[in-house]
Write a protein that holds these residues in place. Structure first.
Motif, short mmCIF file in Angstrom:
data_model
loop_
_atom_site.label_atom_id
_atom_site.label_comp_id
_atom_site.label_asym_id
_atom_site.label_seq_id
_atom_site.Cartn_x
_atom_site.Cartn_y
_atom_site.Cartn_z
N ALA A 139 46.74 37.74 40.67
CA ALA A 139 47.37 37.49 41.78
C ALA A 139 48.87 36.79 41.65
CB ALA A 139 46.53 36.67 42.71
N VAL A 140 48.78 35.85 40.66
CA VAL A 140 50.17 35.31 40.10
C VAL A 140 50.99 36.35 39.81
CG1 VAL A 140 51.20 34.04 38.31
CG2 VAL A 140 49.10 33.07 39.36
N GLN A 141 50.67 37.39 39.08
CA GLN A 141 51.69 38.51 38.39
C GLN A 141 51.95 39.33 39.46
OE1 GLN A 141 50.23 39.91 34.41
NE2 GLN A 141 48.45 38.77 34.96
N ILE A 142 51.11 39.60 40.51
CA ILE A 142 51.53 40.49 41.62
C ILE A 142 52.55 39.80 42.29
CG2 ILE A 142 50.84 41.91 43.52
CD1 ILE A 142 47.76 42.16 41.85
N ALA A 143 52.35 38.55 42.79
CA ALA A 143 53.21 38.01 43.48
C ALA A 143 54.65 37.79 42.95
CB ALA A 143 52.67 36.42 44.14
N ILE A 162 48.62 29.47 32.62
CA ILE A 162 49.17 29.75 33.75
C ILE A 162 50.83 29.73 33.75
CG2 ILE A 162 49.64 28.59 35.99
CD1 ILE A 162 46.67 27.48 35.94
N GLU A 163 51.29 28.78 32.70
CA GLU A 163 52.69 28.96 32.75
C GLU A 163 53.08 30.09 32.01
OE1 GLU A 163 56.25 25.78 31.10
OE2 GLU A 163 54.42 25.71 30.28
N SER A 164 52.43 30.57 30.91
CA SER A 164 52.76 31.90 30.24
C SER A 164 52.74 33.21 31.32
CB SER A 164 51.64 32.15 29.25
OG SER A 164 50.65 32.68 29.61
N LEU A 165 52.00 33.08 32.43
CA LEU A 165 52.18 33.99 33.47
C LEU A 165 53.33 34.05 34.18
CD1 LEU A 165 48.39 33.52 34.97
CD2 LEU A 165 49.22 35.42 33.26
N GLY A 166 54.02 33.04 34.21
CA GLY A 166 55.16 33.04 34.87
C GLY A 166 55.21 31.94 36.06
N ALA A 167 54.11 31.45 36.46
CA ALA A 167 54.09 30.46 37.26
C ALA A 167 54.21 28.97 36.89
CB ALA A 167 52.50 30.48 37.93
N ARG A 240 48.56 51.82 42.44
CA ARG A 240 49.85 51.02 42.26
C ARG A 240 49.63 49.98 41.24
NH1 ARG A 240 54.66 50.24 41.10
NH2 ARG A 240 55.45 48.30 42.17
N LEU A 241 48.23 49.41 40.83
CA LEU A 241 48.14 48.55 39.84
C LEU A 241 48.26 49.33 38.53
CD1 LEU A 241 44.93 47.11 41.33
CD2 LEU A 241 47.07 45.66 41.18
N VAL A 242 47.84 50.40 38.35
CA VAL A 242 48.16 51.15 37.27
C VAL A 242 49.52 51.08 37.01
CG1 VAL A 242 48.12 53.42 36.22
CG2 VAL A 242 46.16 52.58 37.37
N GLU A 243 50.40 51.55 37.94
CA GLU A 243 51.95 51.39 37.90
C GLU A 243 52.58 50.39 37.38
OE1 GLU A 243 52.62 55.03 41.32
OE2 GLU A 243 53.05 52.95 41.86
N LEU A 244 52.05 49.15 38.06
CA LEU A 244 52.44 47.81 37.67
C LEU A 244 52.31 47.48 36.04
CD1 LEU A 244 51.55 45.77 40.86
CD2 LEU A 244 53.85 46.08 40.12
N ALA A 245 50.94 47.92 35.77
CA ALA A 245 50.64 47.71 34.26
C ALA A 245 51.44 48.57 33.36
CB ALA A 245 49.03 48.03 34.06
N LEU A 250 52.09 43.73 34.99
CA LEU A 250 50.76 43.20 35.22
C LEU A 250 50.08 43.26 34.05
CD1 LEU A 250 48.79 42.23 37.36
CD2 LEU A 250 48.17 44.55 37.76
N THR A 251 49.24 42.31 33.45
CA THR A 251 48.65 42.27 32.34
C THR A 251 47.31 41.76 32.37
OG1 THR A 251 50.44 42.11 30.82
CG2 THR A 251 48.47 41.62 29.81
N VAL A 252 46.12 42.20 32.22
CA VAL A 252 44.83 41.76 32.21
C VAL A 252 44.59 41.15 30.92
CG1 VAL A 252 42.38 42.17 32.52
CG2 VAL A 252 44.23 43.79 33.62
#
Length: 287
Positions: A139-143, A162-167, A240-245, A250-252
């Motif tokens: 959710a962080v990465q999608i936002a 969490i900081e490494s995600l960009g939040a 759309r999730l595939v495209e973001l990845a 978007l990284t799992v």
């Protein structure tokens, strides 16, 4: 196999908290179980066979899927499964089997919460409770991909992640409200609760006028006007999730990978809590 189904050889399958809830009988009022039950809804694998009525898929295609029936019976903690074509989309080309398997359920939940329930857009300031978890970290990465700024709550141990995600990370506890107010003195525009345990109780103290609030933990009653998010299959959202990845947005994050025959140990790990990202089973005979 029925004419309109696809046989998929499963390379990896992700675990979700719902697996434990169903096994504990907590979902009996909303879904029947036909024993013996094989858990699991997430998969990444290779199409092995297609029914004669199936179009758009062929043997050898690499796919991911959210495979859920009307009752709990056949799941993805398995070597193979028969799936409906609508439950499958192409696997992201640039990710591992384990990461691909972690995308459907958690990714759809996060995407539908951020995009459809909260309608997050560029310039929004979003607070995500449980930002290091399976749904929260996506959710962080999608936002962020939608141009928002994000504050993510988590334990002391999860702050760097969490900081490494960009939040911007903030810690759970008595000082949470003070921390958020320092970052957002005018309040946050949207709040997503992925953690539960009373997280929404802080919303009134950190909310901007007109705040949008959603919860994936069915705790929306804790805050007037909040909405509960219920996962549903939408192939456009999954694509759309595939495209973001594939775009690198978007990284799992994989907390741990277990072989398929250690599914019980993997569930024990999940039940222990404090996972960072996703726990995944791999069919290592085929991977």
């Amino acid at each position: 196999m029925f004419a309109d189904l696809v046989m998929v050889r499963i390379q990896a399958a992700a675990l979700n908290p719902a697996d434990l809830a169903f096994q504990g009988g907590h979902a009996d009022p909303v879904m029947d179980s036909l024993f013996p039950v094989t858990p699991g809804w997430d998969l990444a694998g290779v199409v092995e066979q297609v029914g004669p009525a199936v179009t758009g898929l062929r043997p050898g295609d690499e796919v991911i899927g959210y495979v859920r029936g009307q009752a709990m019976h056949y799941g993805t903690y398995a070597e193979k499964i028969a799936a409906e074509p609508r439950q499958l989309v192409r696997k992201p080309r640039n990710v591992s089997w384990a990461q691909a398997a972690g995308l459907p359920v958690a990714g759809l939940t996060a995407y539908q919460a951020i995009v459809h329930s909260l309608e997050v857009t560029a310039g929004d300031l979003v607070l995500v409770h449980g930002a290091a978890g399976g749904v929260g970290h996506l959710a962080v990465q999608i936002a962020l991909a939608r141009g928002a700024q994000v504050i993510g709550t988590g334990s002391e141990a999860s702050q760097a992640f969490i900081e490494s995600l960009g939040a911007t990370p903030v810690r759970y506890g008595d000082e949470l409200v003070e921390q958020v107010r320092k970052i957002a003195p005018d309040g946050v525009d949207a709040v997503l609760d992925t953690a539960g345990r009373g997280s929404l109780a802080t919303t009134q103290e950190v909310a901007a006028l007109g705040v949008r609030v959603a919860s994936i933990t069915q705790s929306a009653a804790e805050y007037p006007g909040a909405v509960d998010v219920y996962l549903y299959l939408d192939s456009d959202d999954l694509t759309r999730l595939v495209e973001l990845a594939e775009e690198g947005k978007l990284t799992v994050h994989i907390d741990r990978v277990y072989p398929l025959d250690q599914a019980a140990q993997a569930q024990q790990h999940l039940a222990g809590g404090h996972t960072r990202g996703k726990i995944v089973l791999e069919n290592r005979k085929e991977a």
